[in-house]
Write a protein that holds these residues in place. Structure first.
Motif, PDB file in Angstrom:
ATOM      1  N   TRP A 172     -12.987  -8.596   2.660  1.00 24.05           N
ATOM      2  CA  TRP A 172     -12.007  -8.780   3.729  1.00 24.05           C
ATOM      3  C   TRP A 172     -10.752  -9.455   3.198  1.00 24.05           C
ATOM      4  O   TRP A 172     -10.764 -10.110   2.156  1.00 24.05           O
ATOM      5  N   HIS A 222      -2.513 -10.309   7.951  1.00 22.82           N
ATOM      6  CA  HIS A 222      -1.690 -10.363   9.155  1.00 22.82           C
ATOM      7  C   HIS A 222      -1.211 -11.789   9.420  1.00 22.82           C
ATOM      8  O   HIS A 222      -1.912 -12.761   9.135  1.00 22.82           O
ATOM      9  N   LYS A 259      -7.924   4.383  -1.522  1.00 23.51           N
ATOM     10  CA  LYS A 259      -8.166   4.593  -0.099  1.00 23.51           C
ATOM     11  C   LYS A 259      -9.203   5.692   0.129  1.00 23.51           C
ATOM     12  O   LYS A 259      -9.836   5.731   1.178  1.00 23.51           O
ATOM     13  N   TYR A 307      -3.478  -5.982  -3.669  1.00 27.57           N
ATOM     14  CA  TYR A 307      -3.462  -7.373  -3.215  1.00 27.57           C
ATOM     15  C   TYR A 307      -3.110  -8.250  -4.416  1.00 27.57           C
ATOM     16  O   TYR A 307      -3.872  -8.354  -5.371  1.00 27.57           O
ATOM     17  N   SER A 330      -4.259   0.543  -2.104  1.00 25.96           N
ATOM     18  CA  SER A 330      -3.917  -0.754  -1.518  1.00 25.96           C
ATOM     19  C   SER A 330      -3.943  -1.775  -2.654  1.00 25.96           C
ATOM     20  O   SER A 330      -4.839  -1.736  -3.501  1.00 25.96           O
ATOM     21  N   LEU A 344     -12.485  -4.696   4.316  1.00 22.29           N
ATOM     22  CA  LEU A 344     -12.328  -3.822   3.165  1.00 22.29           C
ATOM     23  C   LEU A 344     -13.637  -3.090   2.891  1.00 22.29           C
ATOM     24  O   LEU A 344     -14.716  -3.606   3.166  1.00 22.29           O
ATOM     25  N   ARG A 364      -6.904 -11.342   4.617  1.00 21.44           N
ATOM     26  CA  ARG A 364      -6.151 -11.915   5.734  1.00 21.44           C
ATOM     27  C   ARG A 364      -4.674 -11.578   5.512  1.00 21.44           C
ATOM     28  O   ARG A 364      -3.900 -12.375   4.979  1.00 21.44           O
ATOM     29  N   SER A 388      -5.718 -12.702  11.491  1.00 22.45           N
ATOM     30  CA  SER A 388      -6.859 -11.812  11.714  1.00 22.45           C
ATOM     31  C   SER A 388      -7.231 -11.118  10.408  1.00 22.45           C
ATOM     32  O   SER A 388      -6.416 -10.974   9.495  1.00 22.45           O
ATOM     33  N   LEU A 389      -8.478 -10.671  10.326  1.00 25.12           N
ATOM     34  CA  LEU A 389      -9.007 -10.117   9.083  1.00 25.12           C
ATOM     35  C   LEU A 389      -8.932  -8.597   9.049  1.00 25.12           C
ATOM     36  O   LEU A 389      -9.155  -7.927  10.057  1.00 25.12           O
ATOM     37  N   LYS A 390      -8.650  -8.071   7.877  1.00 26.52           N
ATOM     38  CA  LYS A 390      -8.765  -6.650   7.604  1.00 26.52           C
ATOM     39  C   LYS A 390     -10.050  -6.462   6.813  1.00 26.52           C
ATOM     40  O   LYS A 390     -10.229  -7.058   5.748  1.00 26.52           O
ATOM     41  N   GLU A 436       0.839  -1.194   0.000  1.00 30.41           N
ATOM     42  CA  GLU A 436       0.000   0.000   0.000  1.00 30.41           C
ATOM     43  C   GLU A 436       0.873   1.243   0.000  1.00 30.41           C
ATOM     44  O   GLU A 436       2.067   1.197   0.344  1.00 30.41           O
TER      45      GLU A 436
END
Length: 252
Positions: A222, A226, A190, A55, A53, A234, A224, A230-232, A48
């Motif tokens: 969402w 991390h 963002k 992925y 961001s 979106l 993963r 754990s979930l981020k 990011e």
């Protein structure tokens, strides 16, 4: 005989679809938004900067589904809605095919000019001529190839941004992007921007082809990212999450 027929259909469709092989390597986006270019990197699958961001698919698998993915499934690294959802009945807007099986072969949208196509491990973003290309014979061919497909707005075609100057709405934006070397990524803003600004920036990132995904109140997804698993979450609005009808996932 079936194998030969499938090979023939694939050869027949390739000139139209320009299939691009999924590359297991990732890319990193330069943080200079005014002249953003992809930089080859073997780093993390998520990166990011101040504006975007990203992925990367890398060595993950990509899949379409019309069954809501379970957040407890740790093999899923990313989940986003892709095709639009019909406001009147909650169904998927446009042709949607999962592993060769159309959800509703009669629901071709003749206002959406782009399509996401996946045949085995090959991903393409294609021009559908406002759905005209999606004839019954074409759909039958895609079914025989066990293809996955959905319709959406194409933002970048062969390295050139398409025009959306009439749409001045400000929303967070997200797209599936294909780089010239075949790398696949999900790229999202963002902050809210116009569709034209988003398409322009994708070209600055040297994206070869890009297709939009459902956003606005349907934007929740969402990832993963991390090490803890754990979930981020979106999406900035997330008010119509329960009405989402389809998803794209990255998974192990």
């Amino acid at each position: 005989m079936l194998v030969k027929k499938s090979k023939f259909l694939l050869i027949f469709l390739l000139p139209f679809f320009s299939c691009i092989q999924i590359n297991k390597d990732g890319s990193k986006i330069n943080s200079d938004k005014s002249d953003t270019t992809p930089i080859f990197s073997s780093g993390k699958w998520f990166s990011e900067d101040e504006f975007y961001s990203i992925y990367y698919l890398r060595n993950l698998k990509i899949k379409l589904t019309n069954i809501r993915p379970n957040q407890s499934d740790t093999s899923i690294k990313l989940c986003i809605p892709v095709a639009f959802t019909q406001l009147d009945d909650g169904s998927i807007d446009g042709l949607f095919i999962i592993d060769g099986k159309p959800v509703d072969a009669k629901k071709v949208n003749h206002r959406l000019g782009g399509g996401f196509l996946m045949i085995k491990d090959s991903v393409s973003i294609i021009k559908t001529n406002d759905g005209k290309f999606l004839s019954s014979s074409c759909i039958d061919s895609l079914s025989k190839l066990n293809a996955s497909f959905f319709q959406q707005i194409q933002l970048v075609r062969e390295g050139e941004n398409l025009g959306f100057h009439k749409d001045e709405k400000l929303f967070q934006r997200r797209a599936i992007a294909v780089f010239p070397n075949g790398n696949i990524a999900i790229i999202e803003t963002k902050s809210p921007v116009t569709l034209q600004e988003f398409a322009d920036d994708l070209v600055k990132m040297k994206i070869q082809n890009a297709i939009y995904t459902d956003m606005g109140s349907y934007d929740e997804g969402w990832a993963r990212i991390h090490e803890s698993g754990s979930l981020k979450v979106l999406g900035n609005i997330r008010s119509e999450t329960q009405r989402q009808s389809n998803w794209l996932i990255f998974k192990n």
